[in-house]
Design an enzyme around this catalytic site. Sequence first.
Site, mmCIF file in Angstrom:
data_model
loop_
_atom_site.group_PDB
_atom_site.id
_atom_site.type_symbol
_atom_site.label_atom_id
_atom_site.label_comp_id
_atom_site.label_asym_id
_atom_site.label_seq_id
_atom_site.Cartn_x
_atom_site.Cartn_y
_atom_site.Cartn_z
ATOM 1 N N ARG A 94 55.689 36.190 30.734
ATOM 2 C CA ARG A 94 54.581 37.915 29.753
ATOM 3 C C ARG A 94 54.264 38.141 28.771
ATOM 4 N NH1 ARG A 94 54.174 43.522 33.426
ATOM 5 N NH2 ARG A 94 52.525 44.004 32.295
ATOM 6 N N ASN A 148 52.291 37.985 40.961
ATOM 7 C CA ASN A 148 50.846 37.707 40.442
ATOM 8 C C ASN A 148 50.787 36.872 39.919
ATOM 9 O OD1 ASN A 148 49.399 40.276 40.427
ATOM 10 N ND2 ASN A 148 50.793 40.868 39.041
ATOM 11 N N CYS A 170 47.989 44.693 47.233
ATOM 12 C CA CYS A 170 48.346 45.092 45.415
ATOM 13 C C CYS A 170 48.234 46.963 45.508
ATOM 14 C CB CYS A 170 46.617 44.441 45.068
ATOM 15 S SG CYS A 170 46.375 45.420 42.934
ATOM 16 N N HIS A 200 42.172 42.124 41.760
ATOM 17 C CA HIS A 200 42.055 42.298 40.737
ATOM 18 C C HIS A 200 40.029 42.240 40.277
ATOM 19 C CE1 HIS A 200 46.144 42.501 39.303
ATOM 20 N NE2 HIS A 200 46.258 43.739 39.999
ATOM 21 N N TYR A 254 40.253 46.919 36.563
ATOM 22 C CA TYR A 254 40.009 45.667 35.703
ATOM 23 C C TYR A 254 38.987 44.629 35.216
ATOM 24 C CZ TYR A 254 45.108 45.003 36.516
ATOM 25 O OH TYR A 254 46.745 45.238 36.364
HETATM 26 C C1 G6P Z 1 48.694 47.228 38.339
HETATM 27 C C2 G6P Z 1 48.563 45.790 38.847
HETATM 28 C C3 G6P Z 1 49.774 45.285 39.240
HETATM 29 C C4 G6P Z 1 50.663 44.736 37.829
HETATM 30 C C5 G6P Z 1 50.729 45.953 37.250
HETATM 31 C C6 G6P Z 1 51.880 46.021 36.033
HETATM 32 O O1 G6P Z 1 49.440 48.364 38.714
HETATM 33 O O2 G6P Z 1 48.294 45.755 40.118
HETATM 34 O O3 G6P Z 1 49.601 43.935 39.773
HETATM 35 O O4 G6P Z 1 51.997 43.785 37.854
HETATM 36 O O5 G6P Z 1 50.111 46.376 36.919
HETATM 37 O O6 G6P Z 1 51.888 46.764 35.725
HETATM 38 P P1 G6P Z 1 53.526 46.199 34.053
HETATM 39 O O7 G6P Z 1 53.990 48.138 34.259
HETATM 40 O O8 G6P Z 1 54.491 45.715 34.365
HETATM 41 O O9 G6P Z 1 52.815 45.986 33.115
#
Ligand code: G6P
Length: 441
Positions: A94, A148, A170, A200, A254
């Site tokens: 990531r 994701n 989601c 998103h 988003y």
């Molecule tokens: C959002 C999205 C998710 C994503 C997450 C990441 O809620 O809907 O798809 O995985 O944020 O959160 P994080 O705390 O890992 O940055």
Amino acid sequence: MGLKLVVIGGGSSYTPEIIEGLIDRYHRFPVTSVVLVDVAEGEEKMQTVASLSRRMIAEAGLPVEIHAGKDRKKALHHADFVMVQVRVGGLQARYYDEQIPLKHRLIGQETNGAGGIFNALRTIPVLLDIAQDMHNICPEAWLINFSNPAGIVTEAVLKHSPHPKVVGVCNIPYNMRTGIASLFDVGVERISVEFLGLNHFSFGKRVFIDGKDRTSETMEKLMNQDVDYAPANIVSLPWNKTFLRMLGMIPNPYHQYYFQQETMLEKDFEQWKEQGTRAEMVMQVEKNLFRQYADESVKAKPKELEERGGAYYSDAACNLMESIYNHSLDVQTVNTRNNGCLPELADDTVIEVNSLITANGPRPIAVGSIPRQTSGLLIQMKKMEELVIEAAVTGNYYSAYAAFVMNPLVRSDEKAQIVLDELLEAHKDFLPQFTKGVVRS
Ligand code: G6P
């Protein structure tokens, strides 16, 4: 007889939320066996999560067994539901998804733009393997996908695997409903929103409170009041009034990346320089979380889990499984096959849409045509997603490059190639379909 749930990516720090969701629903959705599965790199975390889960179950006094192991095929025997929440390549991957585009002054995000495309390229082959195993071992089980980018991954599995029982979920639709509830100062259960679009990238077309259409009031309030319904992982900017008036729908948090691209890029760039990428921040949050998970005196989901962008996602997953199991015929927002719901898109494409939840899966509810001010962009996003899926399945360089060029967060042909090549190199261990010999024709 009790139900069996398999959680693939069981070592995720989010797993205690699922356990909490199962405890809360035990009498309506009696899961008595939970099997966590993870890869070798996630084993230690998975064992910590399994111990915390056992303590949570003991505290609740319920007859639920928690198992944990690396053998996915073995775990799948007799499964009723399989939740898949994998992050292929872990947080390090990531980091590259976010850092490499940012370095070239492009949005660096794990589900959108260049980073989102690479997340999909790594994740789709893994999900196809899982779905194939399910087809062989537990063909009646439902695959609930959180991995994701959830919409693209769900579509890839529905199109390219023999296992049809797949639904993507989601937390954003829930977040949007909560945001609207706070504008009206009412409970979220009274709010229903007609969602239209892609994961998103979905819009709230109409808002109802206790069944009454309150869309125009919601738009007025959004224009005049501060409301932050963005998840913790994205910077939240106020919406421009003129933009909201033109749109006439509730934007997804988003959408800031698409409609406020320059400001978002500046903010993300600043944040990266000052605090690091979101992946690096999450690594820190995770350290603290796992320290608490390992503490034998902790018997409940720690509050800090709410600092994660995906907080409350388990409600979406558990509500869905509970309604499939009970054939509840209630309405939930899921990622499922279009089936004519949005006439501008193909029937077999996946959209994020309100659906009636039946024992046979979601039945999408039509919301009419896509309003003209967004239809072009939505179709472009869908075509871009199709190219991503094609690239993930074939390893064709030009499909990936086309997805980059078509993506509104990339566009530049030159940058597309530079960033694509750097990401291919950074992720080569997780992209066997490309490294076998890149198909360039
Ligand atoms: C959002 C999205 C998710 C994503 C997450 C990441 O809620 O809907 O798809 O995985 O944020 O959160 P994080 O705390 O890992 O940055």
